[in-house]
Write an enzyme that holds these catalytic residues in place. Structure first.
Site, PDB file in Angstrom:
ATOM      1  CG  ASP A   1      -1.720   1.235   1.422  1.00  0.00           C
ATOM      2  OD1 ASP A   1      -1.552   2.182   0.629  1.00  0.00           O
ATOM      3  OD2 ASP A   1      -2.535   1.268   2.359  1.00  0.00           O
TER       4      ASP A   1
ATOM      5  CE1 TYR B   1      -4.758  10.415   5.535  1.00  0.00           C
ATOM      6  CE2 TYR B   1      -4.773   8.040   5.876  1.00  0.00           C
ATOM      7  CZ  TYR B   1      -4.712   9.332   6.374  1.00  0.00           C
ATOM      8  OH  TYR B   1      -4.583   9.520   7.721  1.00  0.00           O
TER       9      TYR B   1
ATOM     10  CD  GLN C   1      -0.407   2.702   4.474  1.00  0.00           C
ATOM     11  OE1 GLN C   1      -1.139   3.633   4.773  1.00  0.00           O
ATOM     12  NE2 GLN C   1      -0.686   1.462   4.799  1.00  0.00           N
TER      13      GLN C   1
ATOM     14  CE  LYS D   1      -8.812  -0.693   4.921  1.00  0.00           C
ATOM     15  NZ  LYS D   1      -7.789  -0.570   3.864  1.00  0.00           N
TER      16      LYS D   1
ATOM     17  CE1 TYR E   1      -0.132  -8.198  14.892  1.00  0.00           C
ATOM     18  CE2 TYR E   1      -0.549  -8.093  17.255  1.00  0.00           C
ATOM     19  CZ  TYR E   1      -0.481  -8.819  16.093  1.00  0.00           C
ATOM     20  OH  TYR E   1      -0.758 -10.138  16.103  1.00  0.00           O
TER      21      TYR E   1
ATOM     22  CE  LYS F   1      -4.387  -7.161  13.318  1.00  0.00           C
ATOM     23  NZ  LYS F   1      -3.885  -6.238  14.321  1.00  0.00           N
ATOM     24  CG  ASP F   2       2.703  -7.099   7.260  1.00  0.00           C
ATOM     25  OD1 ASP F   2       2.872  -5.882   7.083  1.00  0.00           O
ATOM     26  OD2 ASP F   2       3.449  -7.803   7.952  1.00  0.00           O
ATOM     27  CG  ASP F   3      -3.890  -5.230   4.196  1.00  0.00           C
ATOM     28  OD1 ASP F   3      -4.494  -5.602   5.209  1.00  0.00           O
ATOM     29  OD2 ASP F   3      -3.794  -4.042   3.847  1.00  0.00           O
TER      30      ASP F   3
ATOM     31  CD  GLN G   1      -9.019 -28.489 -11.230  1.00  0.00           C
ATOM     32  OE1 GLN G   1      -9.780 -27.673 -10.774  1.00  0.00           O
ATOM     33  NE2 GLN G   1      -9.380 -29.736 -11.414  1.00  0.00           N
TER      34      GLN G   1
HETATM   35  C1  F6R Z   1      -6.846  -0.444   8.555  1.00  0.00           C
HETATM   36  C2  F6R Z   1      -6.717   0.864   7.908  1.00  0.00           C
HETATM   37  C3  F6R Z   1      -7.679   1.929   8.281  1.00  0.00           C
HETATM   38  C4  F6R Z   1      -6.996   3.018   9.114  1.00  0.00           C
HETATM   39  C5  F6R Z   1      -8.007   4.087   9.561  1.00  0.00           C
HETATM   40  C6  F6R Z   1      -7.352   5.229  10.332  1.00  0.00           C
HETATM   41  O1  F6R Z   1      -5.852  -1.299   8.120  1.00  0.00           O
HETATM   42  O2  F6R Z   1      -5.851   1.100   7.115  1.00  0.00           O
HETATM   43  O3  F6R Z   1      -8.801   1.415   8.925  1.00  0.00           O
HETATM   44  O4  F6R Z   1      -6.373   2.448  10.216  1.00  0.00           O
HETATM   45  O5  F6R Z   1      -8.651   4.655   8.445  1.00  0.00           O
HETATM   46  O6  F6R Z   1      -6.339   5.738   9.551  1.00  0.00           O
HETATM   47  P1  F6R Z   1      -5.439   6.996   9.981  1.00  0.00           P
HETATM   48  O7  F6R Z   1      -4.838   6.678  11.320  1.00  0.00           O
HETATM   49  O8  F6R Z   1      -4.436   7.051   8.877  1.00  0.00           O
HETATM   50  O9  F6R Z   1      -6.346   8.185  10.018  1.00  0.00           O
HETATM   51 MG    MG Z   2      -4.491  -2.466   2.743  1.00  0.00          MG
HETATM   52 MG    MG Z   3      -3.892   2.796   2.854  1.00  0.00          MG
END
Ligand code: F6R
Ligand code: MG
Ligand code: MG
Length: 364
Positions: A13, A89, A93, A131, A227, A230-232, A240
């Site tokens: 991401d 956003y 990251q 997620k 943590y 989390k790693d998606d 087969q």
């Molecule tokens: C979960 C995820 C989102 C953010 C949430 C808050 O993996 O990426 O649920 O944790 O939107 O995000 P911030 O802290 O960036 O505002």
């Molecule tokens: Mg993600």
């Molecule tokens: Mg993101």
């Protein structure tokens, strides 16, 4: 038997829109431009699940090849530049380090790679989730490769009847152990039920020794024992002819399991199977999503994809997931909807404890 090829699925991401929901088309175009022109690759396919870019690549190098990892790293860097320009956003990251030193593992992006000799026909499925965390594959992998109620081939196909070997990783102590199914399923389940710590890394066909599945499970992103993200996860499953049928590999997702992740990586919710188009978490930044793209490999060429969860057969699963999501949401900030303290990505506990420290009295 064909020549050896490696399938590398690398994801990150590096900036999303709006919020943590989706990958902006300009980033996918950038990624496609970077990998499709690369002379290192036989073929590639770029997609997304939620806010994660997934690079699906085939080549003739081994796993953990420095040039392939460099290509993925450079692609994510280039996408980060686009994301920064658009003020998307969380730009960049998942690129946790500024310096790439030959292997992308541990630097943020998720990696699943398998080297195989292509069979006469080689159907594979790439599962990708948003997620949630790598432990989310434990339950479906167990069902696919060890549960005869899910996979009829374990009972009635002579080429599967002996079962499979499961390599399990302890993500905290960084150790691994292999279990043989079906003989050791009770021991196996003791570990893989703890999804935040023990994850199935790979599965091998017992009779032939061939790799059957591999996940992006890697060392936990821990900082001071907590943590930090989390790693998606991603997962590759071969199908087969002695491996589970495509329909057996898809079957566990028809009944949405509860996974960790969702809002702020700190909640428990249903894993909803969706098409690529529907893989845009919305409600409470979720619910967590999983997509499944099928390909036939042909001398390393990716013939496909087939977007499996687009099918109406998974409509009911989506409805069930929405029903569960509604129910879980009604619990608000209470466990088990909110994860236990040690599995939360976000917490204000230390600050609140500090603020209230003088108000706590000893109970005598
Ligand atoms: C979960 C995820 C989102 C953010 C949430 C808050 O993996 O990426 O649920 O944790 O939107 O995000 P911030 O802290 O960036 O505002
Ligand atoms: Mg993600
Ligand atoms: Mg993101």
């Amino acid at each position: 038997m064909g020549k050896k090829i490696t399938l590398s699925v690398i994801k990150a991401d590096v900036g999303s829109y709006v919020g943590h929901s989706n990958v902006y088309p300009a980033l996918l175009e950038k990624a496609r431009g970077m990998v499709s022109g690369s002379p290192l690759l036989i073929d590639s396919y770029v997609t997304h699940v939620g806010d994660d870019i997934n690079l699906i690549m085939t080549h003739e190098f081994e796993r953990n090849n420095g040039e392939i990892h460099q290509l993925a790293w450079d692609t994510f860097l280039a996408c980060t530049e686009v994301a920064k320009k658009l003020k998307l956003y969380g730009a960049g990251q998942d690129l946790l380090s500024d310096a790439f030193s030959g292997n992308i593992k541990g630097l943020g992006p998720g990696v699943a790679e398998m080297t195989i000799e292509e069979r006469r026909s080689e159907p594979i499925i790439v599962f990708m989730a948003d997620k949630t965390e790598p432990g989310a594959w434990n339950l479906p992998l167990y069902k696919i490769f060890a549960d005869p109620f899910n996979t009829s081939g374990l009972v009635i196909d002579p080429s599967m009847h002996e079962g499979f070997l499961f390599e399990v990783r302890d993500l905290i102590e960084n150790k691994k152990v292999t279990f043989s199914a079906p003989e050791e399923i009770y021991d196996l389940l003791v570990f893989i039920g703890t999804r935040g710590r023990y994850c199935i890394k790979s599965i091998f066909h017992k009779q032939t020794g061939e790799i059957a599945a591999i996940s992006s499970t890697q060392k936990l992103n821990l900082l001071a024992g907590r943590y930090v993200g989390k790693d998606d996860p991603v997962l590759i499953v071969r199908c087969q002819s002695g491996m589970p049928a495509v329909g057996e590999a898809l079957e566990p997702f028809a009944n949405p399991q509860l996974v960790s992740g969702w809002m702020r990586g700190s909640h428990c919710g249903p894993l909803m199977p969706v098409s690529v188009e529907q893989s845009t978490p919305t409600r409470f930044d979720g619910p967590p999503r999983v997509i499944a793209l099928g390909f036939q490999l042909c001398e390393g060429k990716l013939i496909g994809p087939q977007d499996f969860f687009k099918d109406v057969a998974f409509d009911q699963a989506r409805q069930t997931a929405n029903f569960i999501a509604n129910y879980m949401r009604s619990q608000g900030p209470f466990e088990p909807h909110r994860l236990p303290e040690n599995e939360m990505e976000y917490t204000t506990m230390p600050q609140v404890i500090k603020k209230l420290k003088d108000r706590f009295e000893k109970v005598r």
